[in-house]
Design an enzyme around this catalytic site. Structure first.
Site, PDB file in Angstrom:
ATOM      1  N   ASP A   1     -22.659  35.484 -76.333  1.00  0.00           N
ATOM      2  CA  ASP A   1     -21.954  35.834 -77.563  1.00  0.00           C
ATOM      3  C   ASP A   1     -22.631  36.991 -78.290  1.00  0.00           C
ATOM      4  OD1 ASP A   1     -20.092  35.033 -79.869  1.00  0.00           O
ATOM      5  OD2 ASP A   1     -22.066  34.924 -80.822  1.00  0.00           O
TER       6      ASP A   1
ATOM      7  N   GLU B   1     -20.059  39.457 -74.245  1.00  0.00           N
ATOM      8  CA  GLU B   1     -19.040  39.765 -75.233  1.00  0.00           C
ATOM      9  C   GLU B   1     -19.500  40.940 -76.082  1.00  0.00           C
ATOM     10  OE1 GLU B   1     -16.966  37.837 -79.206  1.00  0.00           O
ATOM     11  OE2 GLU B   1     -19.140  37.865 -78.866  1.00  0.00           O
TER      12      GLU B   1
END
Length: 554
Positions: free
Chosen positions: A221, A295
Site C-alpha cells: 500500500d 500501489e
C-alpha cells in the site's frame, strides 16, 4: 558507435515451445475488503470466518487468488490502514486461528491468499509508538520526528508546510517528546523512518511472519510515500514543498503542494527490490513464487521502475490504474485505446501488464462508467494480455451506495468538515456491504445496523438473483473466466483499434485461433467492417455477449 535503422529479413524460424506460466500470471486476483464481504457473527462487520464461508463462491466464478485489504490489529481510524500490531489479526475480524483456518480452506480449494502490506506508517496506538513517547530510543527512531518552528510571537508551528493526503498539516505535536511526528495520512498513522536500518529489518520480519503462515504474496500500500527526502542534503532541516498551482483556494489541501520531497524518492524502489529478495528466499525453499504488487498512482515511467532495475527484480505487478485514473463513462473509444496502450507501451518486453478497473478507494465500475458497460469493462480486464484484478462486486455490477454525512466514516471525507460536499472525496460509497441476496442487509449480516448502510436496489442486484437467470453480469463473468484459460488468451498476441469514436475493439490470436472483442461505449447502433483486422473474414461466431447486446450467441 553510431546506430542506424536496418531491415532484417527472416532467414529461419524455429518453433519455440511456449514457456510454462507462473500461477500469478494466469489467475484472477479478487480483492476483498474484509469489513464489507460477509459478517459471520452478526455484529455488522465482515470477518475472516465470513470470507472462509464464501471461498467456494470464488472458485465458482473462476478466481484463483484473493487479496485481502488489511485485517491486522488496528484502532480503525482508517479502517485497517492504521496498523497497531503487524503480527496479529484485528479482533473485530477474528483470531489468528480464524486466519489459519482461512489459509487451510483456501489451500483445499487451490486459492492463494495475498495480504495487504502497509509499510509506510503504523498507528499512534501501537506499542512501538507508545514506547517512543516514553523515550525508548529504539522505537523513537522508528518514526520521523522534527522540532517545531517558533515565530516572532513565540507561537509554535509545524516544521514545514507539508500537508497530509487527507488534508491539513502532515505534522502532529506530542508534548511527551516536545517534537512533531510526520503522518502523510491521518493523524493516527505516524510515518515510519526507513532511514533507520532497524525499521527496514522489522518490516522484513513482518513479511516473513505471514509468509510462514502460508500467504502467497502481498499488495504493498501507498508505496510511493515510503521515503522522504534526506534532510542532511538540506542542512538537517526538511524543506518546504513548492506550491502546485492546482488548489490556490485551499492551503490545507494535499493538492495545494507539489510533493517533490515526500513521494517517489529513489530509495523507495531499492526497498521494493529488497522485499522481493525476501520473497525469493521462500521460492528457493518450496518452489512457489510469491507475488509482489505495488500501489502507486504515478507516471508510467515511474511505475515501470517497480519492476526492477535490470539487475534486481522488483514487483511482478506494479498496479496499472489507467482504467481508474485515465478514463470514465464519458471517454471515447480512442481515449480508451490510448489509455490501455500506455502500460503496454512502457512496460519491459519480458514483463506482464495487469488490469485493474476498481478497488476500495475509487467509485465502482457501474457508477464511474455505467451499469451498461459493466460487461464490457470486465471483458477488457479479463481478456487483455496480462493479469486480471477484480474488486469484489464488480462481477455482479454493484453500484456505489449512498452514505449520508451522518453515516460517513471515511477520514478522507470527515476531514473536509463539510457536510455538503464531503461525498466528492468519500470512499465509503464503494465500500458498502457485498450484496449476496435479497434478504435483510443483502445477506451480508443479520445485524440491525451494519458498519456502512447497504446500497439501495440490492433486492434485484445480488449474487443469488444473478445465479438464477441465464443472462446476468455474474454468468457473463463466469464465462469470461473460463474463456480466459484458453491458450489464445494466455499466450496470444494482441492488437486494438478505435473503430470509430464509440466502438473499441481488440483482437487476440494464437496458432491460427482468432478472437475479436468489440465494445460499443454508447447506445448508438453501428454497422462495422471487422475485416480491418488481419485474417478476419467471413462468418464470425459470437461466443459471449453482454446483457445489453441484441446479438445471439452461436
Amino acid at each position: 558507435m553510431r546506430l542506424n535503422p536496418i531491415l532484417l529479413l527472416p532467414a529461419l524460424f524455429l518453433l519455440v515451445q511456449t514457456r510454462e506460466l507462473q500461477w500469478w500470471e494466469t489467475t484472477i486476483f479478487y480483492q476483498i475488503y474484509p469489513r464489507s464481504f460477509v459478517d459471520s457473527d452478526g455484529d455488522g462487520i465482515g470477518d475472516l470466518k465470513g470470507i472462509t464461508s464464501k471461498l467456494e463462491y470464488l472458485r465458482e466464478i473462476g478466481v484463483g487468488a484473493t487479496w485481502l485489504s488489511p485485517m491486522f490489529q488496528s484502532p480503525m481510524y482508517d479502517f485497517g490502514y492504521d496498523i497497531a500490531d503487524f503480527y496479529d489479526v484485528h479482533n473485530e475480524y477474528g483470531t489468528m486461528q480464524d486466519f489459519e483456518d482461512l489459509i487451510a480452506k483456501a489451500k483445499e480449494l487451490d486459492i492463494k491468499i495475498v495480504l495487504d502490506f502497509v509499510p509506510n506508517h503504523g498507528s499512534n496506538e501501537s506499542v512501538w509508538f507508545e514506547e517512543a513517547l516514553k523515550g525508548h530510543e529504539q522505537y523513537y527512531d522508528y518514526f520521523v520526528w522534527e522540532d517545531g518552528v517558533v515565530d516572532e510571537n513565540g507561537v509554535m508551528h509545524p516544521p514545514n508546510n507539508w500537508n497530509s493526503v487527507f488534508r491539513k498539516s502532515a505534522w502532529e505535536y506530542r508534548e511527551e517528546v516536545g517534537k512533531y511526528y510526520l503522518h502523510q495520512f491521518v493523524i493516527g498513522q505516524p510515518d515510519f523512518n526507513y532511514r533507520n536500518p532497524a525499521v527496514v529489518e522489522e518490516m522484513k520480519n513482518v513479511l516473513r511472519f505471514w509468509l510462514d503462515k502460508g500467504v502467497a504474496g502481498f499488495r504493498i500500500d501507498a508505496i510511493s510515500h515510503l521515503f522522504e527526502v534526506d534532510k542532511e542534503l538540506y542542512g538537517g532541516k526538511l524543506p518546504d514543498e513548492p506550491l502546485s498551482g492546482r488548489r490556490s483556494d485551499d492551503p490545507l489541501s494535499y493538492d495545494y503542494l507539489d510533493h517533490i520531497y515526500t513521494v517517489n524518492q529513489d530509495e523507495t524502489y531499492d526497498m521494493v527490490y529488497q522485499w522481493r529478495e525476501v520473497f525469493d528466499e521462500y521460492e528457493k525453499i518450496d518452489g512457489l513464487q510469491r507475488v509482489v504488487m505495488t500501489e502507486a498512482y504515478t507516471s508510467p515511467q515511474l511505475t515501470m521502475r517497480y519492476f526492477g532495475d535490470g539487475e534486481r527484480e522488483g514487483a511482478q505487478m506494479p498496479f496499472n490504474f489507467v482504467l481508474i485514473s485515465d478514463v470514465n463513462g464519458d471517454s471515447t473509444a480512442p481515449e480508451i485505446k490510448y489509455a490501455l496502450d500506455k502500460f503496454l507501451t512502457f512496460k519491459p518486453i519480458d514483463k506482464l501488464a495487469n488490469w485493474v478497473a476498481g478497488n476500495h478507494d475509487n467509485n465502482r465500475v457501474a457508477s464511474r462508467f455505467s451499469p451498461k458497460l459493466v460487461d464490457g469493462i470486465n471483458m477488457i480486464v479479463l481478456l487483455l494480455p496480462g493479469i486480471a484484478v477484480t474488486y469484489m462486486g464488480e462481477e455482479i455490477g454493484m453500484k456505489d451506495g449512498f452514505v449520508s454525512w451522518e453515516d460517513t466514516v471515511d477520514p478522507s471525507a470527515c476531514n473536509t468538515d463539510d457536510p455538503i460536499n464531503y461525498y466528492q472525496v468519500s470512499r465509503d460509497p464503494e465500500r458498502t456491504p457485498f450484496q449476496w441476496n435479497s434478504e435483510k442487509n443483502a445477506g451480508f449480516s443479520t445485524a440491525d445496523k451494519t458498519w456502512l448502510p447497504v446500497a439501495d436496489g440490492y433486492e434485484a442486484l445480488n449474487v443469488e438473483f444473478q445465479k438464477s437467470v441465464e443472462r446476468s453480469h455474474l454468468n457473463i463473468y463466469k464465462k469470461l473466466a473460463i474463456l480466459r484459460t484458453e491458450p489464445v488468451f494466455r499466450h496470444g498476441r494482441f492488437e486494438s483499434s478505435a473503430l470509430n469514436s464509440d466502438v473499441f475493439a481488440f483482437r487476440r490470436w494464437h496458432e491460427g485461433e482468432i478472437y475479436l472483442v468489440v465494445i460499443n461505449l454508447r447506445e448508438q447502433s453501428y454497422s462495422l467492417d471487422l475485416t480491418y483486422f488481419e485474417n478476419v473474414s467471413g462468418h464470425l461466431e459470437i461466443v459471449i455477449n453482454s446483457m445489453e447486446s441484441p446479438k445471439v450467441v452461436g
